[in-house]
Design a protein around this motif. Structure first.
Motif, PDB file in Angstrom:
ATOM      1  N   GLU A  15       0.833  -1.199   0.000  1.00  0.00           N
ATOM      2  CA  GLU A  15       0.000   0.000   0.000  1.00  0.00           C
ATOM      3  C   GLU A  15       0.873   1.256   0.000  1.00  0.00           C
ATOM      4  N   ARG A  53     -14.209  -5.240  -7.504  1.00  0.00           N
ATOM      5  CA  ARG A  53     -13.344  -4.276  -6.804  1.00  0.00           C
ATOM      6  C   ARG A  53     -14.134  -3.541  -5.717  1.00  0.00           C
ATOM      7  N   ARG A  54     -15.336  -3.117  -6.055  1.00  0.00           N
ATOM      8  CA  ARG A  54     -16.164  -2.421  -5.074  1.00  0.00           C
ATOM      9  C   ARG A  54     -16.404  -3.298  -3.845  1.00  0.00           C
ATOM     10  N   LEU A  57     -12.978  -3.874  -1.736  1.00  0.00           N
ATOM     11  CA  LEU A  57     -12.378  -2.733  -1.054  1.00  0.00           C
ATOM     12  C   LEU A  57     -13.338  -2.006  -0.121  1.00  0.00           C
ATOM     13  N   ASP A  58     -14.586  -2.391  -0.113  1.00  0.00           N
ATOM     14  CA  ASP A  58     -15.572  -1.751   0.751  1.00  0.00           C
ATOM     15  C   ASP A  58     -15.140  -1.881   2.213  1.00  0.00           C
ATOM     16  N   PRO A  59     -14.894  -0.761   2.896  1.00  0.00           N
ATOM     17  CA  PRO A  59     -14.438  -0.839   4.293  1.00  0.00           C
ATOM     18  C   PRO A  59     -15.412  -1.572   5.210  1.00  0.00           C
ATOM     19  N   ASP A 153      -9.983   8.098   3.147  1.00  0.00           N
ATOM     20  CA  ASP A 153     -10.384   6.986   4.005  1.00  0.00           C
ATOM     21  C   ASP A 153      -9.755   5.675   3.539  1.00  0.00           C
ATOM     22  N   ASP A 155      -9.314   1.784   2.667  1.00  0.00           N
ATOM     23  CA  ASP A 155     -10.211   0.744   2.179  1.00  0.00           C
ATOM     24  C   ASP A 155     -10.053  -0.523   3.028  1.00  0.00           C
ATOM     25  N   ARG A 156     -10.799  -1.569   2.680  1.00  0.00           N
ATOM     26  CA  ARG A 156     -10.813  -2.791   3.503  1.00  0.00           C
ATOM     27  C   ARG A 156      -9.436  -3.442   3.578  1.00  0.00           C
ATOM     28  N   GLU A 158      -6.456  -1.942   3.211  1.00  0.00           N
ATOM     29  CA  GLU A 158      -5.559  -1.090   3.993  1.00  0.00           C
ATOM     30  C   GLU A 158      -5.825  -1.210   5.484  1.00  0.00           C
ATOM     31  N   ARG A 159      -7.037  -1.602   5.852  1.00  0.00           N
ATOM     32  CA  ARG A 159      -7.416  -1.717   7.266  1.00  0.00           C
ATOM     33  C   ARG A 159      -7.138  -3.100   7.847  1.00  0.00           C
TER      34      ARG A 159
END
Length: 225
Positions: A15, A53-54, A57-59, A153, A155-156, A158-159
């Motif tokens: 990332e 992709r949506r 990556l959705d948090p 913000d 994304d999923r 990255e978290r």
């Protein structure tokens, strides 16, 4: 202008490593020289891939590791069939932001999925397509996440936590070694570039890596110089 045959150049890294920035810089450099360039990203690049992709990556998403891996594979299979192979057949230089090296880093090293299973599934998804070169941008994960946070913000992916990203970074470092590459011919040549330098300096190293691996691209640039 087309090269004698299409070329697949992949950008990889953790990332915030600068993949998207450097891909755009190289695309602009090649386009100015009159070369035919096509750019894509994973997951995405097709209507199906963009929807995947949506989801990925959705948090707010909660996706099991095996389901996550298979969603990436589905997006990849569609992209290879619908976009990558036609562009390569037409003689384009295809620049791709992530490919299956990310799957080995994120889903095998990061999520702990079995290497053999993921490699087998990837063989189906990629259909034998091997990159001409993968430019691997290296950066300490903490710095990469700091950069990524500057984009907005998280994304999923990255978290996923510091330990996860440390495992991913260690895997990418391992992928740059000759021993690992010798055992993974499906990945093609991998050239590591230090992503901690300034954008212009990294761009020069990226161009050098690409021209080293793709002599016909070098020849095409020299003709237009």
């Amino acid at each position: 202008m087309s090269v004698p045959r299409g070329r697949l150049i992949v950008f990889e890294g953790g990332e915030g490593a600068g993949k998207s920035t450097q891909l755009a810089r190289l695309a602009a450099r090649l386009a100015v020289a009159g070369l035919r360039v096509a750019t894509f990203r994973e997951p995405g690049g097709t209507p199906l891939g963009d929807e995947i992709r949506r989801l990925l990556l959705d948090p707010a998403g909660d996706i099991a590791p095996r389901a996550e891996a298979l969603l990436f594979m589905a997006s990849r299979a569609e992209l290879v069939e619908r976009e990558l192979r036609p562009a390569l057949h037409a003689g384009a230089i295809v620049l791709l932001d992530r490919f299956f090296l990310s799957t080995y880093a994120y889903q095998v090293a990061g999520r702990g999925l079995p290497d053999a299973d993921v490699r087998a599934a990837n063989g189906v998804a990629a259909g034998g397509l091997v990159p001409d070169v993968t430019v691997l941008l290296t950066l300490p994960p903490a710095e990469g996440l700091r950069r990524a946070a500057g984009r907005g913000d998280a994304d999923r992916m990255e978290r996923s936590g510091d330990a996860f990203h440390e495992r991913v970074a260690a895997a990418f470092n391992r992928f740059a070694t000759p021993a690992w590459q010798a055992e993974h011919a499906e990945c093609g040549p991998i050239i590591a570039v230090d992503g901690a330098e300034g954008v212009d300096g990294v761009a020069l190293h990226v161009l050098d890596a690409v021209l080293q691996a793709c002599p016909d691209v070098r020849a095409a640039l020299e003709v237009t110089a």
